[in-house]
Every structure is written in C-alpha cells, then in structure tokens.
Design a protein around this motif. Sequence first.
Motif, PDB file in Angstrom:
ATOM      1  N   ALA A   1      -7.600   7.023   6.694  1.00 11.25           N
ATOM      2  CA  ALA A   1      -9.002   7.056   5.357  1.00 11.25           C
ATOM      3  C   ALA A   1      -8.696   8.027   4.341  1.00 11.25           C
ATOM      4  O   ALA A   1      -8.665   7.813   3.309  1.00 11.25           O
ATOM      5  N   LEU A   2      -8.333   9.460   4.875  1.00 12.73           N
ATOM      6  CA  LEU A   2      -8.275  10.359   3.750  1.00 12.73           C
ATOM      7  C   LEU A   2      -6.896  10.338   3.039  1.00 12.73           C
ATOM      8  O   LEU A   2      -7.068  10.188   1.639  1.00 12.73           O
ATOM      9  N   GLN A   3      -5.783   9.796   3.657  1.00 12.39           N
ATOM     10  CA  GLN A   3      -4.531   9.575   2.602  1.00 12.39           C
ATOM     11  C   GLN A   3      -4.784   8.265   1.937  1.00 12.39           C
ATOM     12  O   GLN A   3      -4.266   8.097   0.680  1.00 12.39           O
ATOM     13  N   PHE A   4      -5.332   7.240   2.492  1.00 18.20           N
ATOM     14  CA  PHE A   4      -5.387   6.010   1.683  1.00 18.20           C
ATOM     15  C   PHE A   4      -6.294   5.695   0.571  1.00 18.20           C
ATOM     16  O   PHE A   4      -5.799   5.299  -0.564  1.00 18.20           O
ATOM     17  N   VAL A   5      -7.365   6.636   0.535  1.00 17.23           N
ATOM     18  CA  VAL A   5      -8.093   6.950  -0.884  1.00 17.23           C
ATOM     19  C   VAL A   5      -7.332   7.527  -1.813  1.00 17.23           C
ATOM     20  O   VAL A   5      -7.399   7.423  -2.945  1.00 17.23           O
ATOM     21  N   GLU A   6      -6.498   8.450  -1.271  1.00 24.54           N
ATOM     22  CA  GLU A   6      -5.767   9.361  -2.275  1.00 24.54           C
ATOM     23  C   GLU A   6      -4.465   8.533  -2.760  1.00 24.54           C
ATOM     24  O   GLU A   6      -4.175   8.499  -3.974  1.00 24.54           O
ATOM     25  N   PHE A   7      -3.934   7.637  -1.895  1.00 25.06           N
ATOM     26  CA  PHE A   7      -2.921   6.709  -2.339  1.00 25.06           C
ATOM     27  C   PHE A   7      -3.285   5.734  -3.241  1.00 25.06           C
ATOM     28  O   PHE A   7      -2.649   5.478  -4.216  1.00 25.06           O
ATOM     29  N   ALA A   8      -4.791   5.248  -3.089  1.00 27.87           N
ATOM     30  CA  ALA A   8      -4.955   4.277  -4.135  1.00 27.87           C
ATOM     31  C   ALA A   8      -5.301   4.751  -5.517  1.00 27.87           C
ATOM     32  O   ALA A   8      -5.276   4.128  -6.347  1.00 27.87           O
ATOM     33  N   ASP A   9      -5.348   6.134  -5.745  1.00 28.90           N
ATOM     34  CA  ASP A   9      -5.369   6.937  -7.136  1.00 28.90           C
ATOM     35  C   ASP A   9      -6.529   6.248  -7.800  1.00 28.90           C
ATOM     36  O   ASP A   9      -6.054   5.784  -8.855  1.00 28.90           O
ATOM     37  N   ILE A  10      -7.549   6.146  -7.472  1.00 26.27           N
ATOM     38  CA  ILE A  10      -8.749   5.427  -8.316  1.00 26.27           C
ATOM     39  C   ILE A  10      -9.121   6.419  -9.088  1.00 26.27           C
ATOM     40  O   ILE A  10      -9.490   7.327  -9.227  1.00 26.27           O
ATOM     41  N   LYS A  11      -9.141   5.678 -10.487  1.00 21.82           N
ATOM     42  CA  LYS A  11      -9.359   6.469 -11.807  1.00 21.82           C
ATOM     43  C   LYS A  11     -10.969   6.297 -12.120  1.00 21.82           C
ATOM     44  O   LYS A  11     -11.604   5.625 -11.713  1.00 21.82           O
ATOM     45  N   GLU A  12     -11.397   7.469 -12.944  1.00 24.90           N
ATOM     46  CA  GLU A  12     -12.615   7.708 -13.195  1.00 24.90           C
ATOM     47  C   GLU A  12     -13.126   6.079 -14.030  1.00 24.90           C
ATOM     48  O   GLU A  12     -12.681   5.275 -14.529  1.00 24.90           O
ATOM     49  N   GLY A  13     -14.310   5.856 -13.276  1.00 22.48           N
ATOM     50  CA  GLY A  13     -14.931   4.621 -13.916  1.00 22.48           C
ATOM     51  C   GLY A  13     -14.606   3.262 -13.431  1.00 22.48           C
ATOM     52  O   GLY A  13     -14.864   2.184 -13.816  1.00 22.48           O
ATOM     53  N   GLU A  14     -13.437   3.219 -12.585  1.00 15.89           N
ATOM     54  CA  GLU A  14     -13.063   1.957 -12.103  1.00 15.89           C
ATOM     55  C   GLU A  14     -13.847   1.177 -11.194  1.00 15.89           C
ATOM     56  O   GLU A  14     -14.721   1.929 -10.314  1.00 15.89           O
ATOM     57  N   HIS A  15     -13.607  -0.151 -10.784  1.00 20.70           N
ATOM     58  CA  HIS A  15     -14.521  -0.687  -9.897  1.00 20.70           C
ATOM     59  C   HIS A  15     -13.640  -1.043  -8.870  1.00 20.70           C
ATOM     60  O   HIS A  15     -12.699  -1.645  -9.168  1.00 20.70           O
ATOM     61  N   VAL A  16     -14.267  -0.715  -7.567  1.00 20.73           N
ATOM     62  CA  VAL A  16     -13.441  -0.944  -6.364  1.00 20.73           C
ATOM     63  C   VAL A  16     -14.195  -1.970  -5.355  1.00 20.73           C
ATOM     64  O   VAL A  16     -15.517  -1.732  -5.538  1.00 20.73           O
ATOM     65  N   VAL A  17     -13.355  -2.781  -5.010  1.00 21.47           N
ATOM     66  CA  VAL A  17     -13.832  -3.711  -3.991  1.00 21.47           C
ATOM     67  C   VAL A  17     -13.291  -3.448  -2.419  1.00 21.47           C
ATOM     68  O   VAL A  17     -12.120  -3.112  -2.562  1.00 21.47           O
TER      69      VAL A  17
ATOM     70  N   ASN B   1      -0.686 -11.690 -11.410  1.00 14.61           N
ATOM     71  CA  ASN B   1       0.287 -10.643 -11.644  1.00 14.61           C
ATOM     72  C   ASN B   1      -0.260  -9.480 -10.843  1.00 14.61           C
ATOM     73  O   ASN B   1      -0.331  -8.315 -11.519  1.00 14.61           O
ATOM     74  N   LEU B   2      -0.946  -9.729  -9.654  1.00 14.65           N
ATOM     75  CA  LEU B   2      -1.281  -8.413  -9.000  1.00 14.65           C
ATOM     76  C   LEU B   2      -0.296  -7.539  -8.292  1.00 14.65           C
ATOM     77  O   LEU B   2       0.589  -8.028  -7.963  1.00 14.65           O
ATOM     78  N   SER B   3      -0.679  -6.259  -8.482  1.00 10.78           N
ATOM     79  CA  SER B   3       0.291  -5.197  -7.874  1.00 10.78           C
ATOM     80  C   SER B   3      -0.142  -4.975  -6.561  1.00 10.78           C
ATOM     81  O   SER B   3      -1.378  -4.663  -6.231  1.00 10.78           O
ATOM     82  N   VAL B   4       0.697  -5.267  -5.506  1.00 13.24           N
ATOM     83  CA  VAL B   4       0.260  -5.133  -4.166  1.00 13.24           C
ATOM     84  C   VAL B   4       1.046  -4.282  -3.491  1.00 13.24           C
ATOM     85  O   VAL B   4       2.223  -4.295  -3.192  1.00 13.24           O
ATOM     86  N   GLU B   5       0.321  -3.252  -2.580  1.00 14.38           N
ATOM     87  CA  GLU B   5       1.199  -2.128  -1.915  1.00 14.38           C
ATOM     88  C   GLU B   5       0.430  -2.263  -0.919  1.00 14.38           C
ATOM     89  O   GLU B   5      -0.908  -1.989  -0.405  1.00 14.38           O
ATOM     90  N   GLY B   6       1.104  -1.905   0.558  1.00 13.29           N
ATOM     91  CA  GLY B   6       0.812  -1.610   1.716  1.00 13.29           C
ATOM     92  C   GLY B   6       0.641   0.037   1.980  1.00 13.29           C
ATOM     93  O   GLY B   6       1.436   0.726   1.381  1.00 13.29           O
ATOM     94  N   TYR B   7       0.046   0.424   2.900  1.00 12.58           N
ATOM     95  CA  TYR B   7      -0.147   1.776   3.240  1.00 12.58           C
ATOM     96  C   TYR B   7      -0.059   2.009   4.715  1.00 12.58           C
ATOM     97  O   TYR B   7      -0.748   1.454   5.490  1.00 12.58           O
ATOM     98  N   ALA B   8       0.624   2.893   5.123  1.00 15.62           N
ATOM     99  CA  ALA B   8       0.737   3.247   6.572  1.00 15.62           C
ATOM    100  C   ALA B   8       0.629   4.887   6.659  1.00 15.62           C
ATOM    101  O   ALA B   8       0.923   5.524   6.055  1.00 15.62           O
ATOM    102  N   ALA B   9      -0.322   5.209   7.483  1.00 12.88           N
ATOM    103  CA  ALA B   9      -0.668   6.559   7.950  1.00 12.88           C
ATOM    104  C   ALA B   9       0.734   7.652   8.189  1.00 12.88           C
ATOM    105  O   ALA B   9       1.655   7.357   8.754  1.00 12.88           O
ATOM    106  N   GLN B  10       0.551   8.662   7.181  1.00 14.39           N
ATOM    107  CA  GLN B  10       1.847   9.814   7.565  1.00 14.39           C
ATOM    108  C   GLN B  10       0.997  10.915   8.258  1.00 14.39           C
ATOM    109  O   GLN B  10       0.225  11.411   7.788  1.00 14.39           O
ATOM    110  N   ARG B  11       1.493  10.788   9.557  1.00 17.93           N
ATOM    111  CA  ARG B  11       0.786  11.788  10.647  1.00 17.93           C
ATOM    112  C   ARG B  11       1.366  13.130  10.143  1.00 17.93           C
ATOM    113  O   ARG B  11       2.380  13.437  10.270  1.00 17.93           O
ATOM    114  N   ASN B  12       0.532  14.117  10.419  1.00 16.04           N
ATOM    115  CA  ASN B  12       0.606  15.622   9.920  1.00 16.04           C
ATOM    116  C   ASN B  12      -0.284  16.712  10.237  1.00 16.04           C
ATOM    117  O   ASN B  12      -1.546  16.318  10.260  1.00 16.04           O
ATOM    118  N   GLY B  13      -0.222  17.624  11.033  1.00 15.21           N
ATOM    119  CA  GLY B  13      -1.300  18.482  11.304  1.00 15.21           C
ATOM    120  C   GLY B  13      -2.266  18.990  10.253  1.00 15.21           C
ATOM    121  O   GLY B  13      -3.366  19.342  10.542  1.00 15.21           O
TER     122      GLY B  13
END
Length: 331
Positions: free
Chosen positions: A145-161, A270-282
């Motif tokens: 969850a922590l990494q995914f929200v950072e990976f999505a890099d949501i900008k000011e004012g964007e609409h997220v579903v 023309n959607l940009s589609v990216e997958g994400y897998a958690a990067q495990r670290n302490g």
Amino acid sequence: MSDKSILMTQNAVLIREFGEPEVMIYQDDVAVPELTDDQVLVKVAYAGINPVDYKTRQGKGWGATNILKDKFDHNQPAILGFDMSGTVVDSQSTKFAVGDKVAALTFNGGCYAEYVAVDAKMLARVPEAVTLEQAGALPCIGQTALQFVEFADIKEGEHVVMNAPAGGVGHLLIQLLMKKIAKHNIKVTLICSAEKYKKLDSLIDTSQLTGWIDYTKNDPFPELQADVLLDLVGDEAGVKALDVVKESGRVYVLPTIWVDKLKEAGSQKNLSVEGYAAQRNGEDMARVLQLVADGQLTLRLQKTYPLSEVVTAHHELQKGDAFGKLVLKVS
C-alpha cells in the motif's frame, strides 16, 4: 548467539504439488532451517495470508515458478507464506539480537512454520505499541500500500478512482489516499459493493469521497474522466473500470499479471497501464509499523486461525469478501 531452546524439528505446512487448499499438509518433524550469513532465525508468532499465497499454491506467478525450480524439481516439498512476525532466536546479523521482536516480508516463503530464516535486511523491529498479531498481518499489505501510492505519483487536484477498498491492501491504501485528499486536494471515487462501502464508515470519513460506484449493479460505469485508476482486482473487473478513466489517463494495477489484458482493453483510449509488485525491504517495513504505532494507519484484522487450520483460512480468503486481513497464529 542463539536461544538454546531451539528444537531441531518443527510443525509446518508443506505442499508437494500445486492445487486446491487441500494440498497443504500440516505436519510435525519438519527440519528447522539453518542460517546462512546475515540471516536471522525467527520463532514465528503470526503469519499473514495474502492472495499471492493462494495463487502460488495454485501454481500461478513468480512464487510458483520459484517453488518449481528450487523445490519440486528436486523432489522437495515447499512451505508457503511471505509475511511473518515473531521473536529472534538465532542471529548471524549484527543488527538483530536474540529476543528482538521483528516482522518481515520475505519472498522466499517459509512463514507457514514455527521457525523461518530471514535475510536481516528484510526485517524491522516491532514497536511497543504494535502487537505481534498486527505485525504479522502487515508486511505484504503494508509495504504494498505504501509503495503503490508513491509509485502512482498522484498530483495535486487529480481525480483518482480505486476498486476493492476493503481488502488487505485496499483498506490501508484508502487510508493513505484520504490523507492526500486533505493534503493535496485530490478527489477519490471508490468502486465496491454497498456492504463494503457501509463497512468503510468505521475506517474513513466517507463524506470526504467524491463518489462511489456499486459494481454489483449491472449498469455501465459512469465516464468520470478520472486521471488515475488504482486497480486492485484486474481481469474483467479491471477492464470494466477503465470506462471511468479519461483519454490518455493512467492505470496502475495489482497484481501485475493483468497488465497486458488492461493495456489491450485500454489501447483505444491511449491509456498508460503499469503493474506494480512490492519491493520488500526493512526500511519500508519499519515505516509501516511506525504508522500503525502512531495511529496514522488502522489495521483491520478480520479473523485469526491456528496454523493447523490453514486449509480453512485459504478457502475463506479465496471467497474474496474479506474486510481487512486474515492471519495464522503459529506459536
């Protein structure tokens, strides 16, 4: 240094083939793993169960590929489980000592057992304010969850579903998004059932959401012209959710196995589609544990099963209607 009470054998859940939950056999007399350099032996208190566990058990994805190569091809059984919390009983690392309470996400499996060997760099100490039960539930869903929200890099004012806001990853991810509503003025619309939406009231202030779509009604989804879709489901549900995204919008999907399907379905827009897998670290493990300790994140535990009831727990997880996390109590 080690705890002299460590046994040579342990109880663990073994699989010798891929298939239904019943391929998992709880048995005694299983060898306790031996440590290599910079590893720590943990007496497991709790092991989390995640969708990746049952997909691996079914023979799907990277986890199954590793088991095939490292275990089954050598006629050896495998132990599932990537999440755990417990107490250090032996250490080949200068960073962790016997008696330390720790948690980790390990992609080597082995957590459905009384003892597991973990690379020290994956471990984090469990803060006083967090129970071992909470800590055992957190590694995979928390880091993801922590990494995914950072990976999505949501900008000011964007609409997220976002879909599936009540599952393991989802119920933490929605809390992180709520912080962004306050801080970065983003808009958030959820896709879930009426039952799940009602349950979210105990977790977040739903009045702060921009909207909610009930996927159980067979109506077409509204064309919201959203900037970002966070898809935690994939497959046909993920394809249907693409309708809410604007032309050239961004789609981030967990698990990564659905990327190609969503790319194909979203190609006309023309959607940009990216997958994400958690990067495990302490480090990220420590960050998540601290957020829970500080009351910044609420972890919802749906049910805890004894390790011997792992088959029942997997059947429950596969239904896909959990609110929060299922956990195995090991010792």
